[in-house]
Design an enzyme around this catalytic site. Structure first.
Site, PDB file in Angstrom:
ATOM      1  N   THR A 109      22.578  10.967 -23.674  1.00 34.45           N
ATOM      2  CA  THR A 109      22.329  10.798 -22.764  1.00 34.45           C
ATOM      3  C   THR A 109      22.439  12.430 -22.072  1.00 34.45           C
ATOM      4  O   THR A 109      21.506  11.437 -20.693  1.00 34.45           O
ATOM      5  CB  THR A 109      23.606  10.229 -21.851  1.00 34.45           C
ATOM      6  N   SER A 135      29.369  14.915 -14.963  1.00 31.97           N
ATOM      7  CA  SER A 135      28.878  14.596 -15.677  1.00 31.97           C
ATOM      8  C   SER A 135      27.188  14.601 -16.432  1.00 31.97           C
ATOM      9  O   SER A 135      27.041  14.724 -15.223  1.00 31.97           O
ATOM     10  CB  SER A 135      29.149  12.772 -16.201  1.00 31.97           C
ATOM     11  N   LYS A 136      26.656  13.849 -17.259  1.00 32.54           N
ATOM     12  CA  LYS A 136      25.055  14.448 -17.840  1.00 32.54           C
ATOM     13  C   LYS A 136      24.144  13.096 -16.449  1.00 32.54           C
ATOM     14  O   LYS A 136      23.634  13.432 -16.276  1.00 32.54           O
ATOM     15  CB  LYS A 136      25.223  14.314 -18.508  1.00 32.54           C
ATOM     16  N   SER A 137      25.481  12.050 -16.568  1.00 34.56           N
ATOM     17  CA  SER A 137      24.876  10.823 -15.495  1.00 34.56           C
ATOM     18  C   SER A 137      24.308  11.214 -14.882  1.00 34.56           C
ATOM     19  O   SER A 137      23.860  10.927 -13.404  1.00 34.56           O
ATOM     20  CB  SER A 137      25.244   9.765 -15.995  1.00 34.56           C
ATOM     21  N   ALA A 147      23.538  14.558 -13.462  1.00 34.23           N
ATOM     22  CA  ALA A 147      22.384  15.533 -13.534  1.00 34.23           C
ATOM     23  C   ALA A 147      23.252  16.761 -13.543  1.00 34.23           C
ATOM     24  O   ALA A 147      22.841  17.926 -12.578  1.00 34.23           O
ATOM     25  CB  ALA A 147      21.938  15.360 -12.342  1.00 34.23           C
TER      26      ALA A 147
END
Length: 297
Positions: free
Chosen positions: A19, A233-235, A237
């Site tokens: 993701t 987290s990746k979500s 950014a």
């Protein structure tokens, strides 16, 4: 086919979702799981959890694998891609349906909003053309386990989670099902991952029992938190790690795992650093608490 076990019998794994690019929190989980596998004289596998196409970022999986290579974290054996394993998941769900341990569910999120999102009985207001499949969680289903880092964990799955999804209404396989089936199929003995997945573990143990699968040992590593106190987290950014400067990042992850900085201070390159880390690693030093980004520097 499950590969031969390591001499110690230990087999760990790192299972990223594509993701986004590998960020520091993910690198910490990869390095921590790799270190524990090497400390035990075992194997370390890599599995790409590419089961949610709507959330996947194009090219992220390949960049994640390239980053692991740059940091010297090489899998023992071939990379496994969940997207090619649907037959295994289908077989598991059919077994549970045939035994009455799973059922088709037409409830939507809005239907379940009246019961705080916890499914204990179907309350669907209309029939869906493609219902989800849920595991039937009996009343009083309390699961307890001893986490190698966090200690004794106990959860009443029936009260806190309810009947949980195995296959979504959109046809995609749920994480809980895929991870249980894959860990068993790959012969994983030790699951080492971030503490954000701690609450998922009782569900997975319950599902392992329903499928007659072995339960691995668990160890949940400390999370890296952002300035707002939330998981990095990746979500959100989070900035990806820099594969061109692996020594700096690996030393930062080493410190975040509670290890003595001096052990890696003189490392000349990645192979040298990983050799020193393997020799000096002490699992007892891993902190039980989560930490902020200031600890990365």
């Amino acid at each position: 086919m499950i590969p031969p076990p390591a001499p110690s019998g230990y087999r760990g794994r790192f299972a990223p979702s594509p993701t986004g690019d590998l960020h520091f929190g993910s690198l910490l989980a990869a390095f921590g799981s790799w270190l524990l596998a090497r400390h035990a004289g075992g194997q370390w596998r890599v599995r790409v959890e590419d089961l949610d196409p709507p959330r996947e970022v194009d090219g992220a999986a390949r960049r994640q694998l390239a980053a692991l290579h740059a940091f010297g974290l090489e899998a023992d054996g071939d990379i496994v891609w969940q997207s090619g394993r649907s037959a295994l998941y289908e077989s598991a769900v059919e077994k549970l349906l045939n035994e009455g341990r799973a059922f088709y569910c037409h409830c939507s999120r809005s239907d379940l909003a009246t019961v705080s999102g916890i499914h204990r009985a179907c309350v669907a207001r209309q029939i869906r053309p493609d219902p989800a499949v849920r595991l039937r969680v009996d009343d009083g289903s309390v699961v307890a386990f001893d986490d190698a880092i966090r200690g004794r964990i106990e959860q009443d799955v029936s009260r806190e989670v309810g009947d949980f999804v195995l296959r979504r209404a959109d046809g995609f396989w749920a994480y809980q099902l895929a991870v249980v089936v894959d860990d068993a199929d790959q012969g994983i003995t030790d699951v080492v991952r971030g503490a954000d997945l701690l609450d998922s573990t009782p569900r997975q143990i319950l599902l392992q029992r329903a499928l007659g699968l072995p339960t691995p040992r668990y160890a949940h590593l400390p999370l890296v938190l952002g300035p707002d106190g939330r998981k990095l987290s990746k979500s959100d950014a989070a900035q990806p790690v820099d594969p061109t400067d692996p020594l700096t990042t690996l030393r930062a992850a080493w410190r975040r795992l509670g290890q003595a900085p001096a052990a890696l201070a003189e490392a000349r390159d990645v192979p040298d650093l990983l050799a020193r880390a393997t020799a000096a690693f002490d699992p007892a030093r891993i902190p039980r608490h989560d930490g902020g980004p200031h600890e990365m520097s």
